[in-house]
Design an enzyme around this catalytic site. Structure first.
Site, short mmCIF file in Angstrom:
data_model
loop_
_atom_site.label_atom_id
_atom_site.label_comp_id
_atom_site.label_asym_id
_atom_site.label_seq_id
_atom_site.Cartn_x
_atom_site.Cartn_y
_atom_site.Cartn_z
N GLU A 207 0.87 -1.17 0.00
CA GLU A 207 0.00 0.00 0.00
C GLU A 207 0.91 1.22 0.00
OE1 GLU A 207 -3.10 -0.08 -0.42
OE2 GLU A 207 -3.56 -2.19 -0.05
N CYS A 244 -1.40 8.90 2.21
CA CYS A 244 -1.20 8.35 0.87
C CYS A 244 -2.38 8.63 -0.05
CB CYS A 244 -0.94 6.85 0.96
SG CYS A 244 -2.26 5.91 1.74
#
Length: 481
Positions: A207, A244
């Site tokens: 991720e 993110c």
């Protein structure tokens, strides 16, 4: 490390983690941990990142509780074998897909959401029946210490281990053979993880992140104001842009740029204040190194000249004012690297459709946020761009949807989790076929070669009536083929 790994594998081999009762007990333990230690979690997040309790609950505690409760409500259904449809050719038989735990897995947490990004993957691993090592980020020491000292009081200490330490400890962990590695962090470290995993052919979920864009179409009236409010929340709300899936930059038509800038200024003043010394409800930068990295993005003369709001910073308290930039140089570092901070570049276009080519010239982002009522533009975005996710007319909210997979594509990562997708990420779907000894038919005529050829032709064409007649000897092979 040898004893740690062997102990976890021994626990897995004993079979208790495969039982639904054990899995539910661990999930209830996670819930009990966050409920009984809420004030400690708030304090740890304040020490590490300066998170406000509302933000801490929204992005950390609430995410963990939602995820654990969802797993508890669905785990028995997820564990059940799924019936596989078999061809009539194999009658009588039955097939199924049986989910089984991978084994002993390694999870690397992240510093920007040090509670939820450690425990949310852990919930998936436990629901799938694995033994687990969690390595919290050393850049959030208070949260790491809290997890290390407290989690063993709530979860099975023989099956779940929290390992603290820096890069040296991470390197030692990566030398071991794991059945799965789950990592949340930067693409740079992701490459190191993947390289280490390749030595043991260990599957990985990465991720990562990237430059997540906003496409802001032209609106009239209050809708534009709503869109800007959501953009402001998606940029500065989650960990001051240190996320993110946070907004990295905005693409907008030239005619709407000035209105956008003014509305964003109003949002900043209303939500966070207008003095870097007295900012409220916004995180600080995690440490001095990252603080200097973000400040350095503004040192380019062309970038500095593009600042239309903000740009101030408080080095002592590691605070950077929410900053708006209008048309910074596209070759500047701020437009070529992930910002991961409270700086928001706005790029103007003649036509909003030009945003498609702009996005496609960069690596695939983790998310695209598009604010538009134009169905044609929506379709174009979906068909002509590639990203981990696309959200229309809002930002960030896809992260909390358990019914949707969360993950990247290309340089923004690969693999997915959340809800059932977390269970699947930490499971192996084993194909099982049960065949009977009953009904073994033989041909009533020679030659064998012709029989086999006709049998295979009929079977692969799914001509079951012809196949049955052929087996019963009521139809002869077509020798002209």
């Amino acid at each position: 490390m040898d004893r740690l790994e062997e102990g976890l594998r021994k626990t897995f081999r004993c079979g208790k983690t495969k039982e639904v009762g054990w899995r539910k007990a661990q999930l209830r333990g996670v819930l009990k941990f966050v409920e009984e230690n809420e004030s400690k979690i708030f304090e740890a997040l304040k020490q590490d990142l300066g998170k406000h309790p509302v933000e801490a609950y929204r992005d950390e505690i609430g995410v963990v509780k939602k995820s654990a409760e969802n797993c508890l409500n669905n785990i028995e259904k997820w564990m059940n074998p799924k019936k596989g449809k078999l061809p009539l050719l194999l009658f009588p038989s039955k097939g199924e897909v049986l989910p089984e735990p991978l084994g002993t897995v390694l999870i690397f947490g992240s510093w920007n959401f040090p509670i939820s990004l450690a425990l949310d993957p852990l919930i998936g691993a436990l629901s799938a029946g694995n033994t687990v090592v969690v390595k919290p980020s050393e850049l959030a020491p208070a949260c790491s210490s809290l997890l290390y000292s407290t989690i063993p009081l709530y979860l099975d200490a023989e099956a779940i281990k929290i390992v603290e330490g820096g890069s040296d400890v991470a390197e030692q962990l990566l030398e071991r053979r794991w059945d799965k590695i789950f990592f949340t962090g930067s693409p740079r470290v992701g490459r190191i993880i993947m390289s280490a995993a390749a030595k043991h052919l260990t599957p990985v979920t990465l991720e990562l992140g990237g430059k997540c864009p906003v496409i802001l179409d032209s609106f009239s009236g209050s809708d534009f104001k709503v869109a800007v409010n959501r953009i402001a929340g998606g940029k500065w709300g989650p960990c001051a842009g240190q996320a993110c899936i946070g907004i990295d930059y905005v693409l907008v038509q030239q005619k709407s740029a000035s209105i956008l800038v003014e509305l964003l200024k109003n949002c900043i003043k209303r939500y966070y204040g207008d003095n870097v010394k007295n900012l409220q409800s916004i995180c600080r930068i995690v440490n001095k190194q990252h603080f200097e990295r973000v400040c350095n993005l503004l040192e380019d003369p062309g970038v500095a000249a593009s600042i239309v709001y903000g740009g101030s910073f408080d080095r002592e308290n590691l605070m950077i004012e929410p900053t708006i930039l209008l048309d910074p140089p596209l070759d500047a570092q701020i437009m070529t690297e992930e910002i991961f901070g409270p700086l928001l570049p706005i790029i103007t276009l003649d036509k909003i459709e030009e945003s498609i080519d702009f996005i496609n010239e960069k690596p695939k982002p983790l998310a695209i946020y598009a604010f538009t009522k134009n169905d044609k533009l929506k379709k174009q975005i979906l068909q002509e761009t590639s990203s981990g996710s696309v959200t229309f007319n809002d930002a960030i909210i896809q992260f909390i949807c358990d019914a949707l997979p969360f993950g990247g594509v290309g340089q923004s990562g690969f693999g997915r989790y959340h809800g059932k997708f977390s269970f699947d990420t930490f499971s192996h779907e084993k194909a099982v076929l049960h065949r009977s000894f009953f009904l073994e038919l033989e041909p009533r005529y020679p030659p064998w070669n012709d029989f086999k050829l006709e049998f295979i032709r009929l079977a692969y064409s799914f001509n079951y009536i012809g196949l049955l007649l052929h087996l019963l000897g009521l139809r002869t092979p077509n020798r002209s083929r």
